[in-house]
Design an enzyme around this catalytic site. Structure first.
Site, PDB file in Angstrom:
ATOM      1  N   HIS A  50       0.667  -1.196  -0.048  1.00 56.35           N
ATOM      2  CA  HIS A  50       0.045   0.163  -0.075  1.00 56.35           C
ATOM      3  C   HIS A  50       0.887   1.429   0.183  1.00 56.35           C
ATOM      4  O   HIS A  50       0.485   2.302   0.520  1.00 56.35           O
ATOM      5  CB  HIS A  50      -1.010  -0.092   1.300  1.00 56.35           C
ATOM      6  CG  HIS A  50      -2.112  -1.082   1.030  1.00 56.35           C
ATOM      7  ND1 HIS A  50      -2.959  -1.119   0.231  1.00 56.35           N
ATOM      8  CD2 HIS A  50      -2.345  -2.013   2.039  1.00 56.35           C
ATOM      9  CE1 HIS A  50      -3.922  -2.037   0.249  1.00 56.35           C
ATOM     10  NE2 HIS A  50      -3.150  -3.005   1.579  1.00 56.35           N
ATOM     11  N   ARG A  75       7.184  -6.216   3.391  1.00 53.82           N
ATOM     12  CA  ARG A  75       5.792  -7.025   2.836  1.00 53.82           C
ATOM     13  C   ARG A  75       5.788  -6.737   1.615  1.00 53.82           C
ATOM     14  O   ARG A  75       5.811  -5.487   1.019  1.00 53.82           O
ATOM     15  CB  ARG A  75       4.561  -6.327   3.546  1.00 53.82           C
ATOM     16  CG  ARG A  75       3.217  -6.765   3.065  1.00 53.82           C
ATOM     17  CD  ARG A  75       2.038  -6.389   3.817  1.00 53.82           C
ATOM     18  NE  ARG A  75       1.657  -5.177   3.857  1.00 53.82           N
ATOM     19  CZ  ARG A  75       0.596  -4.480   3.966  1.00 53.82           C
ATOM     20  NH1 ARG A  75      -0.440  -5.038   4.882  1.00 53.82           N
ATOM     21  NH2 ARG A  75       0.073  -3.161   3.871  1.00 53.82           N
ATOM     22  N   ASP A  89      16.441 -11.400  -3.376  1.00 59.60           N
ATOM     23  CA  ASP A  89      17.863 -11.012  -3.706  1.00 59.60           C
ATOM     24  C   ASP A  89      18.428  -9.536  -3.310  1.00 59.60           C
ATOM     25  O   ASP A  89      19.529  -9.485  -3.479  1.00 59.60           O
ATOM     26  CB  ASP A  89      17.758 -10.971  -5.484  1.00 59.60           C
ATOM     27  CG  ASP A  89      17.850 -12.776  -5.718  1.00 59.60           C
ATOM     28  OD1 ASP A  89      18.422 -13.375  -4.800  1.00 59.60           O
ATOM     29  OD2 ASP A  89      17.649 -12.914  -7.039  1.00 59.60           O
ATOM     30  N   GLU A 154      -6.141 -12.057   6.513  1.00 62.53           N
ATOM     31  CA  GLU A 154      -6.897 -10.935   6.630  1.00 62.53           C
ATOM     32  C   GLU A 154      -8.210 -11.132   5.971  1.00 62.53           C
ATOM     33  O   GLU A 154      -8.799 -10.103   5.464  1.00 62.53           O
ATOM     34  CB  GLU A 154      -6.088  -9.670   6.082  1.00 62.53           C
ATOM     35  CG  GLU A 154      -5.336  -9.956   4.870  1.00 62.53           C
ATOM     36  CD  GLU A 154      -4.466  -8.732   4.401  1.00 62.53           C
ATOM     37  OE1 GLU A 154      -4.654  -7.579   4.973  1.00 62.53           O
ATOM     38  OE2 GLU A 154      -3.314  -9.072   3.653  1.00 62.53           O
ATOM     39  N   ASP A 180      -8.352  -5.145   6.591  1.00 67.36           N
ATOM     40  CA  ASP A 180      -8.930  -6.055   5.513  1.00 67.36           C
ATOM     41  C   ASP A 180      -9.827  -7.007   6.138  1.00 67.36           C
ATOM     42  O   ASP A 180     -10.843  -7.553   5.605  1.00 67.36           O
ATOM     43  CB  ASP A 180      -7.647  -6.506   4.678  1.00 67.36           C
ATOM     44  CG  ASP A 180      -7.380  -5.551   3.762  1.00 67.36           C
ATOM     45  OD1 ASP A 180      -8.281  -5.268   2.866  1.00 67.36           O
ATOM     46  OD2 ASP A 180      -6.184  -5.473   3.605  1.00 67.36           O
TER      47      ASP A 180
END
Length: 267
Positions: A50, A75, A89, A154, A180
């Site tokens: 987000h 996240r 990576d 969620e 959520d």
């Protein structure tokens, strides 16, 4: 010159004698991330779901926080194997994957985070920061030790499947997202509705019953304390952008519009 990586968030939780409190970095700013990293908080979430973050800005934030005694978690925006590979990576050792609602989805996330034969992560460590360009001894053989995988429940379906999700081998912990979850339950914007908090607590019990740590997002101190008392091992208790928004609103209320209402409630 051999280099050694820091402990993972999985290791931090296993060693902790108290719940670990974290701060959410949503600004996309490496400077803000560095400020937050020096705050004394236990962990920090760099958000790609987000927030205005891509690979380059995540890398800059990982660089910015590397000198502080805080554990960064990234996240990713979704359980996409390519994105997970790229973020690992970059040198992220801890990932959180949102919107995991079944054990099959959790198994796919674990596979994306690990090299064959355990998973499907592409091999490029010699060219990547993850192994410090082959300066970390035996990185390929020891990669599972250097990576921790957390999934986010969620949705109502995720709550129902919480025990099975947590039991998946390679899931190191579960994070509950009340916002959520509230939307999934038909209670958009009502994160503290009793039906939402009950679903969160039920998820805690299921995850802990599977022997895994469970965390939650809760910016209201009273709600956060309730969840910690209910067994949360880690929590996000604030965000950079929310702190800036509420702090600037408080300044404006004090100095520019003394008769206006107080600051907006936080996330």
């Amino acid at each position: 010159m051999p280099l050694h990586l820091t402990p993972t968030f999985r290791d931090d939780l296993a060693a902790a004698s108290r719940p670990l409190a974290g701060i959410w970095v949503c600004s996309g700013s490496a400077l803000v991330a560095e400020i937050c990293a020096g705050s004394g908080m236990d962990w920090l979430l760099i958000d790609m779901e987000h927030s205005p973050n891509g690979l380059e800005s995540v890398l800059a934030q990982l660089h910015a926080v590397a000198g502080s005694p805080i554990t960064p978690v990234v996240r990713v925006p979704a359980g996409d194997p390519v994105t997970i590979k790229q973020v690992l990576d970059l040198g992220a050792q801890n990932i959180l994957v949102p919107m995991v609602s079944s054990a099959d989805e959790a198994r796919a996330v674990v596979a994306a985070a690990h090299y064959p034969p355990r998973g499907i992560r592409g091999v490029g460590s010699a060219l990547a920061r993850s192994a410090r360009w082959n300066r970390v001894p035996d990185y390929l053989e020891q990669a599972a030790r250097h990576v921790s995988v957390f999934v986010q429940i969620e949705t109502a379906a995720g709550v129902d499947a919480a025990a099975e999700i947590a039991a998946v081998d390679g899931v190191d912990g579960v994070f509950v997202g009340p916002s959520d979850l509230a939307a999934s339950l038909g209670l958009l914007g009502r994160q503290t509705h009793p039906d939402v908090t009950d679903a969160v607590i039920r998820t805690f019990a299921a995850v802990r019953g599977a022997g895994k740590p469970v965390g939650v997002n809760a910016f209201d101190p009273a709600v956060a304390q309730t969840y910690l008392d209910a067994g949360a091992s880690f929590a996000l208790v604030g965000a950079d952008v929310a702190l800036l928004a509420r702090g600037s609103e408080a300044l404006a209320s004090r100095w520019c519009a003394p008769d206006a209402e107080g600051p907006t409630s936080s996330y």
